[in-house]
Design an enzyme around this catalytic site. Structure first.
Site, short mmCIF file in Angstrom:
data_model
loop_
_atom_site.label_atom_id
_atom_site.label_comp_id
_atom_site.label_asym_id
_atom_site.label_seq_id
_atom_site.Cartn_x
_atom_site.Cartn_y
_atom_site.Cartn_z
CG ASP A 149 -0.44 -0.30 2.47
OD1 ASP A 149 0.51 0.41 2.84
OD2 ASP A 149 -0.93 -1.22 3.16
CE LYS A 192 -6.66 -0.34 3.63
NZ LYS A 192 -6.47 -0.93 4.94
#
Ligand SMILES: C[S@@+](CC[C@H](N)C(=O)[O-])C[C@H]1O[C@@H](n2cnc3c(N)ncnc32)[C@H](O)[C@@H]1O
Length: 423
Positions: free
Chosen positions: A194, A216
């Site tokens: 991520d 995210k």
């Protein structure tokens, strides 16, 4: 000519002639290989005596005689006496039993390689010419370093059972990714990553390693957590080694626990490699000691989304602990207001460390009662760690800070005019 072989010595009789430190080193590695070791020597050094006392070796306390070699799969001679070593080598040759002569590596019919192990791979180095142990060790060390640092592509080429490794990647600086994390990446068929952590390491992956970005951004969750769990399980069930590369430590607000559970529920093997948490690394990189002798001796780490716990508020109010807030930038106004309403000292020093350990690292300092305005005008953005308490005061570690080590939380925390500091 020398041929290198991987011998299976488990349960097989190996004769070691000699009772000194060289013999002891050989015996220890033979025992590690589960060999059945018999030592012939009039005396034993302390190490060998202990092994004998513990019942790990058989000891014949006398000079070696030819029949001692009967039934041995392998012989090591390390008596320090050339005539004896040569006799043992000759007896072994007559029996067609391989023999290592520690006194003269070229005299025996076998040589001991310098080895290094990485997981289930054992690498050995032997010289095929005249023995040169220091050169052999230097080469072994060079190979070991490459393996230790995860610089060799160790992906399996044959079908294997899939598994998941959660790697704590640290706060972002690639130098803070652990060696264990790098080794895991060297074995990965797929890396699930991520936006946080040492993403630069992705450029170093071997060609063909699949990268799945489940990144995210604050307030925006493109891949929900249950979907990340499903991806990990599905990839492992396809027989792949899956590294879940996470920022900081997987178990510090990293949802690592949920990912472990997802794997266990699906009966997928999962391992966790700890990482350097931004909660500690970002302040440290900014020169903020979370505990400081004479100032504060405890730390409370909290999540800005969840708001204050009574323990954190008490610690902040009475100055008994440093409070570290993760995911706190968007909640800063609420956190500051609630702390002030609960009676925290308005002069409490606050430091906001953005992009800790990364090239964009920036530290913004303020007091609790003006931190919202200061952060807004400085444009503070996530990812940032917020540190509240006496240790967040500017200049605490400056030699001329005077009695800074004993500065109470209520004294003026900010150096005049110092608001934003780029390191
Ligand atoms: C979801 S949490 C993950 C924390 C992570 N598991 C750890 O141990 O560092 C994300 C928060 O960690 C903090 N963070 C992560 N990396 C950071 C960095 N390089 N500098 C400052 N804060 C960071 C920020 O507070 C961010 O909002």
């Amino acid at each position: 000519m020398t041929t290198m072989l991987g011998l299976q010595l488990t349960g097989r009789r190996v004769l070691v002639v000699g009772g000194g430190p060289v013999a002891a080193r050989r015996v220890q590695s033979l025992l590690a290989d589960a060999a059945q070791v018999e030592v012939v020597a009039p005396q034993l050094c302390e190490v060998l005596l202990d092994l004998h006392r513990w019942g790990l070796i058989v000891w014949r306390p006398r000079e070696v005689v030819e029949p001692d070699l009967d039934g041995a799969w392998l012989v090591h001679t390390a008596t320090g006496d050339r005539a004896t070593d040569e006799a043992v080598v000759a007896w072994a040759a007559a029996r067609q039993t391989f023999c290592v002569d520690a006194g003269d590596g070229s005299a025996g019919s076998a040589r001991t390689p310098a080895t290094t192990q990485q997981g289930d791979v054992l690498v050995g180095v032997v010289s095929t010419g005249s023995p040169d142990p220091r050169r052999t060790l230097a080469l072994r060390e060079a190979i070991a370093t490459q393996l230790r640092e995860g610089r060799v592509d160790l992906r399996r080429r044959r079908a294997h059972t899939g598994r998941v490794v959660l790697v704590g990647g640290g706060p972002g600086d690639i130098g803070l990714l652990t060696l264990a994390g790098r080794r895991a990446l060297a074995e990965a068929d797929v890396v699930v990553t991520d936006r946080l952590g040492p993403v630069a390491v992705l450029d170093e992956l071997a060609p063909g390693v699949e990268i799945i970005d489940v990144g995210k951004t604050p307030g925006h969750h493109p891949v929900p957590q249950h979907e990340i769990g499903r991806i990990l399980v599905e990839q492992a069930q396809r027989g792949r080694v899956v590294v879940r590369l996470k920022g900081g430590d997987p178990f510090v607000y990293g949802r690592g626990g949920e990912e472990v559970l997802a794997c266990r529920e699906a009966d997928v093997a999962v391992e966790v490699i700890p990482g350097v948490s931004s909660a500690f690394a970002a302040p440290a990189a900014a020169g903020i000691p979370l505990t400081h002798r004479g100032t504060v001796g405890a730390v409370h780490v909290m999540n800005g989304h969840d708001g204050w716990s009574s323990a954190a508020l008490t610690g902040l109010r009475d100055g008994s602990c440093t409070v570290v807030v993760l995911m706190g930038v968007s909640a800063l106004a609420t956190l500051a207001t609630e702390a002030l309403d609960a009676g925290a000292d308005p002069a409490t020093p606050v430091a906001l460390v953005e992009e800790g350990t990364l090239p964009g690292q920036r530290v913004t300092r303020a007091r609790l009662d003006d931190v919202v305005d200061v952060a807004a005008s400085a444009g503070v953005r996530a990812p940032a760690v917020i540190v509240l308490g006496a240790v967040a005061a500017a200049g605490l570690l400056e030699p001329d800070h005077g009695d800074a080590a004993h500065t109470p939380a209520s004294s003026d925390p900010t150096a005049p005019g110092t608001v934003t500091m780029a390191l």
